[in-house]
Design an enzyme around this catalytic site. Structure first.
Site, PDB file in Angstrom:
ATOM      1  NE  ARG A 118      -3.181   2.662   2.701  1.00  0.00           N
ATOM      2  CZ  ARG A 118      -3.169   3.477   3.758  1.00  0.00           C
ATOM      3  NH1 ARG A 118      -2.572   3.118   4.880  1.00  0.00           N
ATOM      4  NH2 ARG A 118      -3.757   4.649   3.701  1.00  0.00           N
TER       5      ARG A 118
ATOM      6  CG  HIS B 172      -1.234   8.977   3.394  1.00  0.00           C
ATOM      7  ND1 HIS B 172      -1.326   7.620   3.639  1.00  0.00           N
ATOM      8  CD2 HIS B 172      -0.856   9.528   4.563  1.00  0.00           C
ATOM      9  CE1 HIS B 172      -1.002   7.371   4.901  1.00  0.00           C
ATOM     10  NE2 HIS B 172      -0.716   8.513   5.485  1.00  0.00           N
TER      11      HIS B 172
ATOM     12  CD  GLU C 292      -4.784   7.668   9.983  1.00  0.00           C
ATOM     13  OE1 GLU C 292      -4.279   8.754  10.276  1.00  0.00           O
ATOM     14  OE2 GLU C 292      -4.416   6.592  10.485  1.00  0.00           O
TER      15      GLU C 292
ATOM     16  CG  ASN D  16      -4.839   3.396   8.906  1.00  0.00           C
ATOM     17  OD1 ASN D  16      -4.920   2.415   8.164  1.00  0.00           O
ATOM     18  ND2 ASN D  16      -4.486   4.586   8.479  1.00  0.00           N
TER      19      ASN D  16
ATOM     20  CE1 TYR E 164       0.426   2.836  13.469  1.00  0.00           C
ATOM     21  CE2 TYR E 164      -1.604   3.850  12.706  1.00  0.00           C
ATOM     22  CZ  TYR E 164      -0.331   3.384  12.443  1.00  0.00           C
ATOM     23  OH  TYR E 164       0.186   3.445  11.180  1.00  0.00           O
TER      24      TYR E 164
ATOM     25  CD  GLU F 271      -1.400   4.054   8.098  1.00  0.00           C
ATOM     26  OE1 GLU F 271      -1.104   4.485   9.227  1.00  0.00           O
ATOM     27  OE2 GLU F 271      -1.642   4.789   7.123  1.00  0.00           O
TER      28      GLU F 271
HETATM   29  C1  FCB Z   1      -1.149   7.331  10.702  1.00  0.00           C
HETATM   30  C2  FCB Z   1      -0.788   7.858   9.335  1.00  0.00           C
HETATM   31  C3  FCB Z   1       0.544   7.404   8.828  1.00  0.00           C
HETATM   32  C4  FCB Z   1       1.575   7.343   9.922  1.00  0.00           C
HETATM   33  C5  FCB Z   1       1.054   6.587  11.117  1.00  0.00           C
HETATM   34  C6  FCB Z   1       2.033   6.451  12.236  1.00  0.00           C
HETATM   35  O1  FCB Z   1      -2.023   8.220  11.320  1.00  0.00           O
HETATM   36  O2  FCB Z   1      -1.764   7.459   8.403  1.00  0.00           O
HETATM   37  O3  FCB Z   1       0.915   8.245   7.777  1.00  0.00           O
HETATM   38  O4  FCB Z   1       2.003   8.614  10.239  1.00  0.00           O
HETATM   39  O5  FCB Z   1      -0.111   7.195  11.601  1.00  0.00           O
END
Ligand code: FCB
Length: 461
Positions: free
Chosen positions: A77, A121, A166, A294, A296, A354
């Site tokens: 990607r 992006h 995002e 995404n 995290y 992500e």
């Molecule tokens: C996300 C973004 C990516 C990167 C990660 C850590 O929010 O999409 O570009 O910065 O975080």
């Protein structure tokens, strides 16, 4: 050995984004983007870092694709820089800019890697920012024109199109807190921008269908898992509000064709609800082929009447261990997000577009290392982070979630926006002064996971 097995054909991949890796910002006719302007303004990024050179991927893409091939990942990607294609955002196409992506795609195909391309992006052409950027409704149309042109020119060469990455981050961090380009600080603008981003997604999607193009199309959201900071009624309500502005504000229009009524009311109450025109929500709510997520970390929500811009919610980090970003490591969250969205919105297909972590990696010189390599990075924490998140994603599949792939953020250390080069998310280390790529232990680990299509049970905890 007991382990979590993934379905045959599961699409493991790595992810990057144009401004974070390409460099070559003034080459082959590329126009200025809002991130060029922002990062060059004093005080906006750590150490005044910019994406001028970044990972020099524009020149080193062949080497980088070779790393992907060695990792064995079936998918990649990346994102397309709008200002390479239309240096002024619209008007005449810059053939040389398009040619770069053609070369990249050819190289990927030759390596048997399936491309997923994000159309936005975050690198908006500065020329469009000068006309109001995403706060200007016309930008949605200009995006759709750019998107339609690129999708048509590259038709058949890209397997999955992702309209936006995002939108919450673009709207909120770019236009409310001002920590990202274009650096505005206005809540009303933020919600207007969010609406125009969604609208532009709908317009691009409509063009894709009307042109009858090949492949699939979707959007990527940063789904923020929100838990209440306590069981107190006002914290529970705060968590619902935060989930509302973070997640439901995007998911509801995309999957149900309507904004969530509770949040709309709150926004209208403080005069920041966006101007929505007849037909907008029909466009936004057209069916997509997949939803990209995404994931995290998670956020705790506490009631705080003083936090106006987040509708009276204070955001706190959970109690667990943290990454170098200060983000709590919470692997069960990826399971909760996937199963929650599956139950509530039933997307046809999901990808983790992500997931990954920053840690303060150290490049070590080693004599006669295992495979004769001179440098190594022993990133045990990243291996652990990835392994545990993979495992939880596997559990979600077992629970019936149609998760079809998983892209690790990121292939390379890169320009981490306002944090510049101070945060390293790569599974491959980049030594910026020499541009040398060094495999971290996590890259070797990922290579094994991809080859086995499975994760060891030791990551179950
Ligand atoms: C996300 C973004 C990516 C990167 C990660 C850590 O929010 O999409 O570009 O910065 O975080």
């Amino acid at each position: 050995m007991a382990r979590m097995q993934f379905p045959a054909g599961f699409l493991w991949g790595v992810a990057t984004a144009s401004y974070q890796i390409e460099g070559a910002v003034a080459e082959d006719g590329r126009g200025e983007s809002i991130w060029d302007r922002f990062s060059h303004a004093p005080g906006k990024t750590a150490n005044g870092d910019t994406g001028d050179v970044a990972c020099d991927h524009y020149h080193r893409y062949k080497e980088d694709v070779a790393h992907m091939a060695r990792l064995g990942v079936p998918a990649y990607r990346f994102s397309i820089a709008w200002p390479r294609i239309f240096p002024n955002g619209r008007g005449a196409l810059n053939q040389k800019g398009l040619d770069f992506y053609r070369r990249l795609l050819e190289t990927l195909h030759a390596a048997g890697i399936r491309p997923f391309a994000t159309l936005y992006h975050w690198d908006l052409p500065q020329a469009l920012q000068d006309r109001g950027g995403w706060a200007n409704r016309d930008t949605a149309r200009w995006f759709a024109d750019y998107a339609a042109c690129v999708m048509e020119k590259l038709n058949g060469q890209v397997e999955g199109w992702i309209t936006h990455n995002e939108p919450w981050v673009v709207a909120y961090i770019g236009h409310v807190t001002g920590e990202h380009a274009p650096g505005l600080k206005d809540m009303r603008t933020g919600f207007l921008v969010a609406h125009h981003l969604l609208l532009s997604h709908g317009m691009a999607l409509q063009a894709f269908r009307q042109l009858g193009l090949k492949g699939e199309i979707g959007i990527t959201l940063n789904i923020q898992l929100v838990h209440p900071a306590s069981e107190r009624e006002d914290d529970l309500a705060a968590a619902r509000r935060l989930d509302g502005v973070f997640n439901r504000w995007y998911l509801d229009p995309l999957f149900r064709g309507e904004y969530p009524a509770d949040i709309w009311e709150l926004l209208a109450g403080v005069g920041v609800a966006p101007a929505v025109q007849e037909g907008d929500l029909q466009l936004i709510g057209q069916p997509i082929d997949f939803l990209g997520i995404n994931y995290y970390s998670r956020t705790l929500a506490a009631h705080d009447p003083g936090a106006r811009e987040t509708l009276g919610v204070r955001m706190l980090s959970g109690p667990g261990p943290k990454t170098d970003m200060g983000w709590e490591i919470y692997p069960p969250g990826i399971y909760q997000v996937l199963t929650g969205i599956h139950q509530k919105y039933k997307p046809k297909k999901l990808y983790i577009t992500e997931n990954g972590a920053a840690f303060p990696d150290r490049l070590e010189e080693q004599r006669g290392g295992e495979d004769g390599e001179t440098y190594a990075v022993h990133d045990r924490e990243r291996v652990d982070y990835l392994g545990r998140h993979f495992y939880q994603a596997g559990r979600a599949i077992e629970a019936g979630v149609p998760l079809a792939g998983y892209f690790v953020w990121s292939l390379l250390d890169n320009f981490e926006w306002a944090f510049g080069y101070t945060k390293r998310f790569g599974i491959i280390y980049v030594d910026y002064p020499t541009q040398r790529r060094v495999w971290k232990d996590s890259a070797r680990f990922y290579q094994e996971v991809v080859a086995e299509n499975a994760v060891d049970d030791r990551f179950a905890e």
